[in-house]
Design an enzyme around this catalytic site. Structure first.
Site, PDB file in Angstrom:
ATOM      1  CD  GLU A  48      51.885 -19.775 -43.127  1.00 54.10           C
ATOM      2  OE1 GLU A  48      52.590 -19.598 -41.891  1.00 54.10           O
ATOM      3  OE2 GLU A  48      51.873 -19.263 -43.837  1.00 54.10           O
ATOM      4  CB  CYS A  79      45.048 -11.881 -38.396  1.00 57.19           C
ATOM      5  SG  CYS A  79      46.101 -13.647 -37.349  1.00 57.19           S
ATOM      6  CG  HIS A 203      41.011 -13.697 -36.541  1.00 53.79           C
ATOM      7  ND1 HIS A 203      41.028 -14.296 -37.789  1.00 53.79           N
ATOM      8  CD2 HIS A 203      41.243 -14.391 -36.263  1.00 53.79           C
ATOM      9  CE1 HIS A 203      41.996 -14.800 -38.650  1.00 53.79           C
ATOM     10  NE2 HIS A 203      42.348 -14.686 -36.995  1.00 53.79           N
ATOM     11  CD  GLU A 205      37.980 -12.776 -39.398  1.00 50.37           C
ATOM     12  OE1 GLU A 205      38.703 -13.512 -39.259  1.00 50.37           O
ATOM     13  OE2 GLU A 205      38.328 -11.508 -39.063  1.00 50.37           O
TER      14      GLU A 205
END
Length: 255
Positions: A48, A79, A203, A205
């Site tokens: 966030e 992100c 993402h 990961e």
């Protein structure tokens, strides 16, 4: 062995650490400015972005992060990390958030909509495939993801994707004094590189595909090679300057 720092304030830093372990690379969690001194490259994970910015402010990380980016060591933002690295962000919450900057682009903070509109898709990544092998596509996991609306001339586009049909209509302004307009393109940029900065709106990961992490590590190798080359040139130049002007250069003797 190169040491990769991962910003560990909030978000998917554990997943990045696990991805690094899978390919035999040492990752260290970074929460304080002084911890940046011991790393060769740095990852800012997804999460966030507003919360991460507040925590980074609390720990006085922004000056050290800007110095790290400006110093030329490889930095990768995924992100929320992409938002951190952008020179300009739109679609932010009231009051905005502080940015690290360095990446010449404009990013929209929630381009793809809310958490409920998160999605996965196959991305065409020929440059990643050329560098790291494997298929010329990769799985893109987009979780309330940002997107890059425009880039500067020195930014290399590594991937884009179709704009989902159910994405809410957004209006953007690309500069002071310009009128707002509805984003109407059918594709949007989701991965870029500019010098020592790599950024992805998705993402890697969260998948088993380690090529993005390998691509990033290769950037570190490039950075070290350039530093060594510059050091060698500097040393050679000093040696030449230090030689007496009237002494001939020694030539190699072959026996």
């Amino acid at each position: 062995m190169a040491v990769v720092g991962v910003l560990a304030l909030q978000g998917s830093y554990n997943e990045h650490m696990a991805a690094l372990r899978r390919i035999g690379v040492k990752g260290v969690e970074v929460r304080k400015p002084e911890q940046l001194l011991g790393v060769d490259s740095f990852i800012i994970p997804g999460g966030e972005s507003t919360t991460m910015a507040k925590l980074a402010n609390y720990h006085n990380l922004f000056p050290a992060l800007r110095e790290f980016v400006g110093g030329g060591k490889p930095v990768w933002g995924t992100c929320a990390g992409l938002i951190f690295l952008a020179n300009k962000a739109v679609g932010q919450k009231t009051g905005g958030q502080e940015l690290v900057g360095g990446l010449d682009c404009t990013v929209h903070r929630n381009f793809f909509g809310s958490q409920l509109q998160s999605f996965e898709t196959e991305l065409s990544v020929p440059k990643l495939s050329e560098k790291e092998g494997g298929n010329d596509t990769c799985r893109g996991v987009f979780i309330r993801a940002p997107a890059i609306l425009e880039v500067g001339p020195d930014v290399e586009i590594l991937a884009d994707c179709p704009v989902p049909a159910d994405r809410p209509s957004i209006t953007v302004s690309f500069g002071e004094g310009t009128e707002e307009e509805v984003y109407s393109k059918d594709r949007v940029i989701v991965a870029v590189r500019q010098g020592n900065i790599l950024a992805t709106a998705f993402h890697p990961e969260l998948t088993s595909d380690s090529r993005w992490h390998r691509f990033f590590l290769d950037m570190d190798k490039e950075s070290q090679a350039k530093a060594f080359s510059a050091l060698s040139l500097s040393s050679s130049s000093r040696d030449t300057e230090d030689r007496p002007k009237n002494k001939p250069l020694d030539l190699p003797i072959f026996e």
